[in-house]
Design a protein around this motif. Structure first.
Motif, mmCIF file in Angstrom:
data_model
loop_
_atom_site.group_PDB
_atom_site.id
_atom_site.type_symbol
_atom_site.label_atom_id
_atom_site.label_comp_id
_atom_site.label_asym_id
_atom_site.label_seq_id
_atom_site.Cartn_x
_atom_site.Cartn_y
_atom_site.Cartn_z
ATOM 1 N N ARG A 192 -31.424 32.713 11.698
ATOM 2 C CA ARG A 192 -31.528 32.450 10.254
ATOM 3 C C ARG A 192 -32.659 31.484 9.949
ATOM 4 N NH1 ARG A 192 -25.754 30.628 8.071
ATOM 5 N NH2 ARG A 192 -27.060 30.188 6.227
ATOM 6 N N GLN B 196 -27.128 32.802 16.027
ATOM 7 C CA GLN B 196 -27.192 33.226 14.633
ATOM 8 C C GLN B 196 -27.953 32.219 13.782
ATOM 9 O OE1 GLN B 196 -23.110 33.890 13.448
ATOM 10 N NE2 GLN B 196 -23.037 35.926 14.362
ATOM 11 N N GLU C 123 -31.438 28.014 4.045
ATOM 12 C CA GLU C 123 -32.616 28.865 3.868
ATOM 13 C C GLU C 123 -33.383 28.487 2.602
ATOM 14 O OE1 GLU C 123 -29.816 31.758 6.172
ATOM 15 O OE2 GLU C 123 -29.586 30.221 4.623
ATOM 16 N N ASP D 247 -35.997 33.304 10.407
ATOM 17 C CA ASP D 247 -36.252 34.223 9.297
ATOM 18 C C ASP D 247 -36.656 33.457 8.032
ATOM 19 O OD1 ASP D 247 -35.635 36.358 10.910
ATOM 20 O OD2 ASP D 247 -33.621 36.661 10.083
#
Length: 247
Positions: A26, A22, A223, A29
């Motif tokens: 992330r 995961q 992010e 992305d």
């Protein structure tokens, strides 16, 4: 390398593998959305309060960088992991007392939290016997509150100004100035904090062009940190699960 399945329960191994998948997704992305190469971002697995077996298992899953923030826990854990035949790159990311410098340099490959000239000098003295320099990042105080730790950008303070701390690192043969680290201040939106850090980093690199590392972002906001140029993100609970209570 020691087989991770021999050092951690199969269900725990599966949990770590799922968490890692995961996080990697992330990060990929976030890099795509920021127009950045995924290879520019290093994930540091923050394993404070987690056992050495988790570090061994993560290494078996391809994790190369591990972070700790308390020497009294990290020193023993690093030794236990090494005894298992696993040698990740250890990052010390917590506030560091000068009297712990000699212990930390025995296992750490990088210290992210150098926030004073006195600490830089203590680390420099402790690295006299190292074969390779210790990577050092200056911790920046984004909001200027020295009480929360961090060197002060634009300050002429000879002990805690950003540039005096950087110079103390750069002048030490046993240290290598590689960049900056910061934590988003309490009450600040991540966008505001990391935008400010990016501004400080841009100016900093004009004086220290080789200091390109930017350690910023944790489980809940990495992010956004990647969008503003983070090269190292520090991920704990999102990777390893809910953190055990500190003793």
């Amino acid at each position: 390398m020691t087989d991770s399945s021999a050092t951690v329960r199969p269900d725990r191994h599966a949990e770590l593998a799922a968490g890692l998948a995961q996080i990697r997704s992330r990060i990929a992305d976030a890099c795509a959305q920021a127009g950045r190469d995924r290879a520019e971002v290093t994930m540091i697995a923050v394993t404070k309060t987690y056992p050495a077996s988790d570090v061994v298992a993560l290494a078996g899953l391809g994790v190369t960088d591990v972070g700790e923030n308390r020497d009294q826990e990290a020193a023993g854990k690093a030794a236990e992991v090494a005894a298992a035949g696993v040698r990740p790159r250890w990052h010390f990311i917590g506030q560091l007392q000068r009297n712990k410098a000699r212990s930390v340099v025995r296992y750490a490959d990088a210290v992210h939290s150098v926030d004073s000239v006195r600490l830089a000098r203590a680390l420099a003295a402790a690295t006299a016997d190292r074969e390779v320099p210790l990577d050092a990042l200056v911790q920046v105080s984004i909001d200027g509150d020295a009480a929360r730790g961090g060197a002060l950008p634009g300050s002429a303070d000879p002990g805690a100004g950003l540039e005096p701390v950087a110079e103390a690192i750069a002048d030490a043969p046993g240290l290598r100035l590689v960049g900056l680290m910061a934590v988003a201040p309490l009450g600040w939106e991540p966008d505001r904090a990391f935008a400010r850090l990016a501004e400080v980093s841009s100016v900093f690199r004009t004086v220290h062009p080789g200091a390109t590392a930017l350690s910023a972002g944790m489980s809940g906001d990495f992010e956004i940190a990647i969008r503003y140029g983070a090269t190292h993100v520090r991920v704990g609970s999102a990777l390893l699960g809910m953190r055990p209570t500190l003793r």
